[in-house]
Write a protein that holds these residues in place. Structure first.
Motif, PDB file in Angstrom:
ATOM      1  N   ALA A 113       0.858  -1.190   0.000  1.00 31.58           N
ATOM      2  CA  ALA A 113       0.000   0.000   0.000  1.00 31.58           C
ATOM      3  C   ALA A 113       0.892   1.236   0.000  1.00 31.58           C
ATOM      4  CB  ALA A 113      -0.904  -0.007   1.232  1.00 31.58           C
ATOM      5  N   GLU A 114       0.962   1.920  -1.131  1.00 30.19           N
ATOM      6  CA  GLU A 114       1.936   2.999  -1.272  1.00 30.19           C
ATOM      7  C   GLU A 114       1.421   4.360  -0.824  1.00 30.19           C
ATOM      8  OE1 GLU A 114       3.666   3.011  -5.131  1.00 30.19           O
ATOM      9  OE2 GLU A 114       4.131   0.884  -5.102  1.00 30.19           O
ATOM     10  N   VAL A 115       0.292   4.372  -0.140  1.00 31.68           N
ATOM     11  CA  VAL A 115      -0.279   5.651   0.285  1.00 31.68           C
ATOM     12  C   VAL A 115       0.183   6.055   1.678  1.00 31.68           C
ATOM     13  CG1 VAL A 115      -2.315   5.407  -1.167  1.00 31.68           C
ATOM     14  CG2 VAL A 115      -2.337   4.460   1.143  1.00 31.68           C
ATOM     15  N   ALA A 116       0.883   5.159   2.381  1.00 31.95           N
ATOM     16  CA  ALA A 116       1.300   5.438   3.747  1.00 31.95           C
ATOM     17  C   ALA A 116       2.507   6.362   3.775  1.00 31.95           C
ATOM     18  CB  ALA A 116       1.617   4.143   4.474  1.00 31.95           C
ATOM     19  N   SER A 117       2.728   6.986   4.936  1.00 31.86           N
ATOM     20  CA  SER A 117       3.901   7.846   5.101  1.00 31.86           C
ATOM     21  C   SER A 117       5.106   7.067   5.612  1.00 31.86           C
ATOM     22  CB  SER A 117       3.586   8.995   6.067  1.00 31.86           C
ATOM     23  OG  SER A 117       3.232   8.487   7.349  1.00 31.86           O
ATOM     24  N   LYS A 118       4.832   5.865   6.208  1.00 30.58           N
ATOM     25  CA  LYS A 118       5.934   5.046   6.711  1.00 30.58           C
ATOM     26  C   LYS A 118       5.525   3.574   6.702  1.00 30.58           C
ATOM     27  CE  LYS A 118       9.186   4.350  10.530  1.00 30.58           C
ATOM     28  NZ  LYS A 118       9.658   4.774  11.858  1.00 30.58           N
ATOM     29  N   PHE A 119       6.550   2.700   6.614  1.00 37.02           N
ATOM     30  CA  PHE A 119       6.319   1.261   6.628  1.00 37.02           C
ATOM     31  C   PHE A 119       7.259   0.600   7.635  1.00 37.02           C
ATOM     32  CE2 PHE A 119       4.724   2.678   2.627  1.00 37.02           C
ATOM     33  CZ  PHE A 119       3.676   1.829   2.305  1.00 37.02           C
ATOM     34  N   ILE A 120       6.727  -0.375   8.356  1.00 35.34           N
ATOM     35  CA  ILE A 120       7.535  -1.226   9.216  1.00 35.34           C
ATOM     36  C   ILE A 120       7.520  -2.612   8.584  1.00 35.34           C
ATOM     37  CG2 ILE A 120       7.810  -2.261  11.498  1.00 35.34           C
ATOM     38  CD1 ILE A 120       6.398   0.180  12.667  1.00 35.34           C
ATOM     39  N   LEU A 121       8.677  -3.076   8.142  1.00 40.25           N
ATOM     40  CA  LEU A 121       8.810  -4.368   7.479  1.00 40.25           C
ATOM     41  C   LEU A 121       9.523  -5.327   8.421  1.00 40.25           C
ATOM     42  CD1 LEU A 121      10.113  -3.048   4.016  1.00 40.25           C
ATOM     43  CD2 LEU A 121       7.732  -3.274   4.783  1.00 40.25           C
ATOM     44  N   LEU A 122       8.920  -6.492   8.648  1.00 41.41           N
ATOM     45  CA  LEU A 122       9.475  -7.474   9.573  1.00 41.41           C
ATOM     46  C   LEU A 122       9.727  -8.770   8.823  1.00 41.41           C
ATOM     47  CD1 LEU A 122       6.979  -6.817  12.502  1.00 41.41           C
ATOM     48  CD2 LEU A 122       9.322  -5.975  12.337  1.00 41.41           C
ATOM     49  N   ALA A 123      10.990  -9.168   8.733  1.00 49.43           N
ATOM     50  CA  ALA A 123      11.372 -10.361   7.989  1.00 49.43           C
ATOM     51  C   ALA A 123      11.970 -11.387   8.925  1.00 49.43           C
ATOM     52  CB  ALA A 123      12.379 -10.004   6.897  1.00 49.43           C
ATOM     53  N   TYR A 149      15.259  -7.286  10.093  1.00 48.02           N
ATOM     54  CA  TYR A 149      15.593  -8.572   9.488  1.00 48.02           C
ATOM     55  C   TYR A 149      16.093  -9.501  10.589  1.00 48.02           C
ATOM     56  CZ  TYR A 149      17.617 -11.653   5.831  1.00 48.02           C
ATOM     57  OH  TYR A 149      17.917 -12.701   5.000  1.00 48.02           O
ATOM     58  N   CYS A 150      15.333 -10.544  10.890  1.00 49.93           N
ATOM     59  CA  CYS A 150      15.656 -11.461  11.976  1.00 49.93           C
ATOM     60  C   CYS A 150      16.196 -12.777  11.416  1.00 49.93           C
ATOM     61  CB  CYS A 150      14.418 -11.740  12.824  1.00 49.93           C
ATOM     62  SG  CYS A 150      13.646 -10.250  13.514  1.00 49.93           S
ATOM     63  N   ALA A 151      17.337 -13.203  11.905  1.00 46.16           N
ATOM     64  CA  ALA A 151      17.937 -14.454  11.448  1.00 46.16           C
ATOM     65  C   ALA A 151      18.807 -15.021  12.564  1.00 46.16           C
ATOM     66  CB  ALA A 151      18.774 -14.228  10.190  1.00 46.16           C
ATOM     67  N   SER A 169      16.169   5.952   1.751  1.00 45.25           N
ATOM     68  CA  SER A 169      14.986   6.553   2.362  1.00 45.25           C
ATOM     69  C   SER A 169      14.547   5.806   3.615  1.00 45.25           C
ATOM     70  CB  SER A 169      13.826   6.580   1.360  1.00 45.25           C
ATOM     71  OG  SER A 169      13.428   5.271   1.005  1.00 45.25           O
ATOM     72  N   GLY A 170      15.130   4.628   3.856  1.00 46.62           N
ATOM     73  CA  GLY A 170      14.772   3.846   5.021  1.00 46.62           C
ATOM     74  C   GLY A 170      15.989   3.302   5.731  1.00 46.62           C
ATOM     75  N   LYS A 171      15.742   2.491   6.754  1.00 51.88           N
ATOM     76  CA  LYS A 171      16.828   1.946   7.566  1.00 51.88           C
ATOM     77  C   LYS A 171      16.695   0.423   7.636  1.00 51.88           C
ATOM     78  CE  LYS A 171      17.138   6.073  10.521  1.00 51.88           C
ATOM     79  NZ  LYS A 171      15.989   6.772   9.897  1.00 51.88           N
ATOM     80  N   ILE A 172      17.829  -0.264   7.641  1.00 44.58           N
ATOM     81  CA  ILE A 172      17.889  -1.717   7.732  1.00 44.58           C
ATOM     82  C   ILE A 172      18.455  -2.099   9.098  1.00 44.58           C
ATOM     83  CG2 ILE A 172      18.716  -3.847   6.680  1.00 44.58           C
ATOM     84  CD1 ILE A 172      17.004  -2.158   4.788  1.00 44.58           C
ATOM     85  N   TYR A 173      17.714  -2.880   9.865  1.00 40.96           N
ATOM     86  CA  TYR A 173      18.172  -3.349  11.170  1.00 40.96           C
ATOM     87  C   TYR A 173      18.234  -4.879  11.137  1.00 40.96           C
ATOM     88  CZ  TYR A 173      16.643   1.332  12.603  1.00 40.96           C
ATOM     89  OH  TYR A 173      16.454   2.694  12.708  1.00 40.96           O
ATOM     90  N   CYS A 174      19.381  -5.449  11.424  1.00 44.30           N
ATOM     91  CA  CYS A 174      19.526  -6.897  11.463  1.00 44.30           C
ATOM     92  C   CYS A 174      19.585  -7.369  12.909  1.00 44.30           C
ATOM     93  CB  CYS A 174      20.783  -7.335  10.719  1.00 44.30           C
ATOM     94  SG  CYS A 174      20.689  -7.065   8.932  1.00 44.30           S
ATOM     95  N   HIS A 175      18.838  -8.408  13.198  1.00 44.13           N
ATOM     96  CA  HIS A 175      18.762  -8.946  14.558  1.00 44.13           C
ATOM     97  C   HIS A 175      19.134 -10.418  14.501  1.00 44.13           C
ATOM     98  CE1 HIS A 175      16.407  -5.301  15.647  1.00 44.13           C
ATOM     99  NE2 HIS A 175      15.879  -5.477  14.447  1.00 44.13           N
ATOM    100  N   PHE A 176      20.268 -10.775  15.087  1.00 43.43           N
ATOM    101  CA  PHE A 176      20.759 -12.145  15.060  1.00 43.43           C
ATOM    102  C   PHE A 176      20.651 -12.728  16.467  1.00 43.43           C
ATOM    103  CE2 PHE A 176      23.435  -9.981  11.719  1.00 43.43           C
ATOM    104  CZ  PHE A 176      22.640 -10.408  10.663  1.00 43.43           C
ATOM    105  N   ASP A 177      19.890 -13.832  16.588  1.00 38.89           N
ATOM    106  CA  ASP A 177      19.584 -14.357  17.917  1.00 38.89           C
ATOM    107  C   ASP A 177      20.341 -15.637  18.268  1.00 38.89           C
ATOM    108  OD1 ASP A 177      18.354 -16.380  16.467  1.00 38.89           O
ATOM    109  OD2 ASP A 177      16.324 -15.646  16.812  1.00 38.89           O
ATOM    110  N   GLY A 178      21.207 -16.126  17.364  1.00 36.72           N
ATOM    111  CA  GLY A 178      21.962 -17.339  17.644  1.00 36.72           C
ATOM    112  C   GLY A 178      21.108 -18.580  17.774  1.00 36.72           C
TER     113      GLY A 178
END
Length: 330
Positions: A113-123, A149-151, A169-178
């Motif tokens: 949906a491209e009408v939003a002002s921001k997106f939270i993407l959870l992978a 990005y969770c791995a 335009s956005g930020k990438i956060y990687c979360h590694f949980d072992g």
């Protein structure tokens, strides 16, 4: 949209050449398909998938993960799953450059949906594939987003370097949980406060999907979107549930009537009768078998249709009529 989803029948297919196979992370390969004559491919939108005909009778759905602005190739990424139904093992073991592979035209059940002002993407793991295409699109539109990005670890995170290199335009956060989700992203904390004009998109394995669904339960429903790779485990029917009953199906275009017994699958009954219904996932995830219905009460068991679509569309691979007569636009 710069590359609208192609409006073609689910029965339409392409024969493409596998041009490249790359190892993207531990257990994950990407596969690049191109037209054998170098022609442009049908356009697709972020979140779309294709059916890949891996072997006779083996068809699997994979999200397109390349930039939707690209018209010269389709790229999917596949995690080898030793406990799956064999599709991913077939991709890893049998597909070789320059095999010719039958694929469907792109379909999208996970539209951005491209009408939003921001997106939270959870992978979660390989769930990054449709979200990667979304990152490309959001970057081209210069729309704000955060991708979490969770791995298990960096070696399991496909496309990590590419995603970080294109993020403007956005930020990438990687979360590694072992391997222990308790050491990873605190999704509850992240989604604690609904943000105005912000959409959530999430995709990943079953446990991750449930965690995201629980954490986003208090957000407005229209702002939360997800795509399952596998059908969630259905709860066993309670003793108080209404019993499954047989029903009559009428094909509106021919007037033909078919009987569906309580233990029969509607899609199989239609196919046996020669109706133009194609199936693929057979679990209510891909939309290959979608058909319009004109009358009847439908027991929807899919995982892709929203409530407005369910007023006129059903997936006969898993859904059925609650009794009486179901009239299909066939």
């Amino acid at each position: 949209m710069n590359a609208p989803t192609t409006e073609r029948s689910a029965l339409a297919h392409l024969e493409l050449v596998l041009r490249q196979v790359r190892m993207e992370a531990t257990g994950i390969n990407s596969y690049e398909f191109v037209d054998p004559d170098g022609n442009e491919l049908p356009g697709f939108t972020a979140g779309a998938h294709i059916d890949v005909h891996i072997a006779p009778g083996v068809i699997r759905q994979y999200s397109l993960c390349n930039d939707p602005q690209e018209r010269h190739r389709y790229v999917v990424a596949v995690l080898r799953d030793e406990t799956g139904r064999g599709g991913s093992r077939g991709m890893h073991e049998t597909l070789r450059v320059p095999n010719r592979i039958k694929v469907s035209v792109p379909r999208n059940n996970f539209t951005l949906a491209e009408v939003a002002s921001k997106f939270i993407l959870l992978a979660g793991g390989i769930g990054v594939t449709p979200l990667k295409a979304m990152v490309h699109r959001l970057e081209s539109k210069r729309i704000d987003y955060d991708l979490h990005y969770c791995a298990k670890g960096p070696q399991y995170a496909a496309f990590e370097a590419e995603l970080k290199s294109i993020a403007r335009s956005g930020k990438i956060y990687c979360h590694f949980d072992g391997g222990n989700p308790k050491n990873g992203l605190d999704i509850v904390k992240l989604l604690k406060h609904p943000e105005p004009d912000t959409h959530i998109y999430y995709c990943g394995p079953a446990g991750f999907m449930q965690a995201c669904a629980d954490a986003a339960a208090h957000w407005p429903q229209e702002l939360v979107h997800c795509e399952h790779f596998k059908a969630p485990v259905q709860k066993a029917p309670a003793a108080s549930d209404a019993p499954v009953v047989g029903y009559l199906v009428e094909l509106a275009q021919s007037g033909r009537k078919l009987t569906v017994a309580p233990d029969q699958n509607l899609a199989e009954v239609l196919q046996q009768a020669g109706a133009p219904v194609e199936t693929s996932c057979q679990s209510g995830l891909c939309g290959t078998c979608k058909v319009r219905y004109l009358a009847g009460v439908v027991d929807h068991q899919d995982f892709i249709l929203d409530e407005s679509e369910r007023q006129s569309v059903m997936t006969p691979c898993v859904s059925r009529c609650s009794g009486g007569t179901l009239v299909l636009d066939l």
